[in-house]
Write a protein that holds these residues in place. Structure first.
Motif, mmCIF file in Angstrom:
data_model
loop_
_atom_site.group_PDB
_atom_site.id
_atom_site.type_symbol
_atom_site.label_atom_id
_atom_site.label_comp_id
_atom_site.label_asym_id
_atom_site.label_seq_id
_atom_site.Cartn_x
_atom_site.Cartn_y
_atom_site.Cartn_z
ATOM 1 N N ILE A 20 0.808 -1.223 0.000
ATOM 2 C CA ILE A 20 0.000 0.000 0.000
ATOM 3 C C ILE A 20 0.845 1.278 0.000
ATOM 4 O O ILE A 20 0.588 2.189 -0.801
ATOM 5 C CB ILE A 20 -1.017 -0.003 1.170
ATOM 6 N N PRO A 21 1.876 1.392 0.853
ATOM 7 C CA PRO A 21 2.680 2.626 0.800
ATOM 8 C C PRO A 21 3.349 2.848 -0.556
ATOM 9 O O PRO A 21 3.488 3.993 -1.004
ATOM 10 C CB PRO A 21 3.737 2.411 1.894
ATOM 11 N N ILE A 22 3.738 1.761 -1.225
ATOM 12 C CA ILE A 22 4.354 1.870 -2.544
ATOM 13 C C ILE A 22 3.347 2.426 -3.549
ATOM 14 O O ILE A 22 3.663 3.321 -4.350
ATOM 15 C CB ILE A 22 4.856 0.485 -3.019
ATOM 16 N N VAL A 23 2.120 1.900 -3.503
ATOM 17 C CA VAL A 23 1.073 2.366 -4.418
ATOM 18 C C VAL A 23 0.764 3.842 -4.165
ATOM 19 O O VAL A 23 0.615 4.628 -5.108
ATOM 20 C CB VAL A 23 -0.209 1.521 -4.259
ATOM 21 N N GLY A 100 1.400 -8.387 -14.677
ATOM 22 C CA GLY A 100 0.635 -7.551 -13.763
ATOM 23 C C GLY A 100 0.617 -8.058 -12.329
ATOM 24 O O GLY A 100 1.368 -8.966 -11.953
ATOM 25 N N PHE A 101 -0.280 -7.470 -11.537
ATOM 26 C CA PHE A 101 -0.323 -7.831 -10.119
ATOM 27 C C PHE A 101 -0.849 -9.245 -9.917
ATOM 28 O O PHE A 101 -0.489 -9.910 -8.936
ATOM 29 C CB PHE A 101 -1.159 -6.809 -9.337
ATOM 30 N N LEU A 102 -1.678 -9.743 -10.842
ATOM 31 C CA LEU A 102 -2.154 -11.128 -10.717
ATOM 32 C C LEU A 102 -0.990 -12.102 -10.872
ATOM 33 O O LEU A 102 -0.907 -13.100 -10.148
ATOM 34 C CB LEU A 102 -3.231 -11.410 -11.762
ATOM 35 N N ILE A 263 -5.596 -1.466 -6.955
ATOM 36 C CA ILE A 263 -4.905 -2.753 -6.793
ATOM 37 C C ILE A 263 -4.838 -3.246 -5.350
ATOM 38 O O ILE A 263 -5.053 -4.428 -5.090
ATOM 39 C CB ILE A 263 -3.495 -2.700 -7.431
ATOM 40 N N PRO A 264 -4.538 -2.384 -4.354
ATOM 41 C CA PRO A 264 -4.497 -2.907 -2.979
ATOM 42 C C PRO A 264 -5.804 -3.583 -2.558
ATOM 43 O O PRO A 264 -5.785 -4.599 -1.847
ATOM 44 C CB PRO A 264 -4.228 -1.654 -2.133
ATOM 45 N N PHE A 265 -6.920 -3.060 -2.997
ATOM 46 C CA PHE A 265 -8.214 -3.641 -2.641
ATOM 47 C C PHE A 265 -8.435 -4.960 -3.377
ATOM 48 O O PHE A 265 -8.918 -5.935 -2.806
ATOM 49 C CB PHE A 265 -9.343 -2.657 -2.983
#
Length: 341
Positions: A20-23, A100-102, A263-265
């Motif tokens: 989260i802090p990175i995003v 990607g994030f997946l 993305i975090p969610f």
């Protein structure tokens, strides 16, 4: 089974909490640099001021760490410190393969469970001191790397080619159906390979003089972060303290057209969040197609309003899509078990 699913969610949340802090760093810095520079018709977000360019570079650097940090700390949650390095390696490979994030989530779980398995090996006492700093990270990284390159990379590439060809074949058909599909693709992996196929296709059509494909895509781009941000404001009981804080950043990113703000969610609760944002983006894109919204810049979000045709319908489409996403995700999500202080 229920206990194992709970553990999987805990591993995901471990990765998300570190990500989260990175995003926020990446998204907010990029958002501010674009907001202060504006958008040029036909060129999209163009940052020329040296200070703002530096701000964007810092944000981009932070964003490049997002998937590796997610993967690394998912692996950390599963296998403790021996899992971090292989998870980071898997995350970087996911970035390189445009997975990607997946892809990062997959890499994190492969790294974590592999490292934990190797930790359980019975080895000679002389080898034990080097297991966590040499043997486990090395073997796990090799396994994760080969799987990402030879097993996961090829199917992703084939899928992207197939999706691009499908969109090309549909571009002469029903504009609303095409908008529904592209809106859902934009939201599916939020900046990942499926998102990029839809975005690049729409951007290429601007060069052909067709701006009514980029219009719906520009709407779809901002709905996931705006929708999730609004959702956290509507019902705080369904989100951790960290997610509530990320929601504010997501709204800022959505206004500037940075889909990754959601993305975090999605990483923390993919089965509820991804269908919700896909539905909201698809609905918003379809409304934009009906309203013949055009976008002359290859970018999205309210920041492109100066170069949008039919601005009123653009705003209506975004608002409806955000409402659909926020209401749907909050209807699906349960209250968080523990509220963070």
């Amino acid at each position: 089974m229920k206990e194992e699913l709970k553990k999987i969610r805990e591993y995901l949340m471990t990765g998300v909490s570190y990500m989260i802090p990175i995003v926020v760093i990446g998204g907010v810095l990029i958002a501010f640099s674009i907001a202060l520079s504006g958008v040029k018709a036909g060129e999209g977000a163009v940052v020329t001021n040296p200070m703002l360019k530096s701000m964007m570079d810092i944000g981009v650097a932070a964003f490049s760490m997002m998937v590796p940090v997610l993967a690394g700390f998912i692996a950390f949650g599963i296998a403790d410190r021996p899992g971090i390095a292989p998870g980071l390696v898997g995350g970087v490979l996911a970035n390189n393969l445009k997975a990607g994030f997946l892809g990062g989530i997959v890499a994190g779980f492969i790294a974590g469970y592999t490292a934990r398995w190797i930790k359980g090996w019975k080895v000679h006492k002389n080898l034990r001191p080097i297991m966590p700093i040499f043997v486990i990270p090395l073997l796990t990284s090799l396994i994760v790397g080969f799987l990402m390159i030879y097993v996961i990379g090829s199917p992703i590439s084939s899928l992207m080619t197939s999706l691009t060809n499908t969109l090309k074949s549909m571009s002469t058909g029903n504009a609303v159906v095409l908008a529904l599909i592209m809106g859902a693709m934009i939201a599916f992996d939020m900046g990942g390979p499926v998102n990029k196929v839809a975005f690049m296709f729409a951007a290429a059509m601007i060069g052909e003089g067709v701006v009514t494909i980029m219009g719906p895509v520009a709407v779809a781009i901002c709905i996931p972060p705006l929708g999730m941000g609004v959702a956290t404001l509507l019902n705080k009981k369904k989100y951790t303290k960290a997610e509530q804080e990320a929601g504010i950043g997501a709204i800022a990113m959505g206004l500037i057209g940075i889909t990754e703000g959601a993305i975090p969610f999605a990483a923390a609760d993919p089965l509820r969040v991804i269908p919700s944002i896909m539905t909201g983006s698809a609905v918003g894109a379809a409304i934009a197609a009906i309203g013949k919204v055009g976008d002359h810049a290859p970018h999205g979000g309210p920041i492109v309003l100066p170069v949008v045709d039919n601005r009123l319908m653009f705003i209506v489409a975004v608002i409806v899509g955000v409402i659909v996403t926020a209401l749907m995700v909050n209807a699906l999500k349960k209250n968080v078990e523990v509220v963070e202080e």
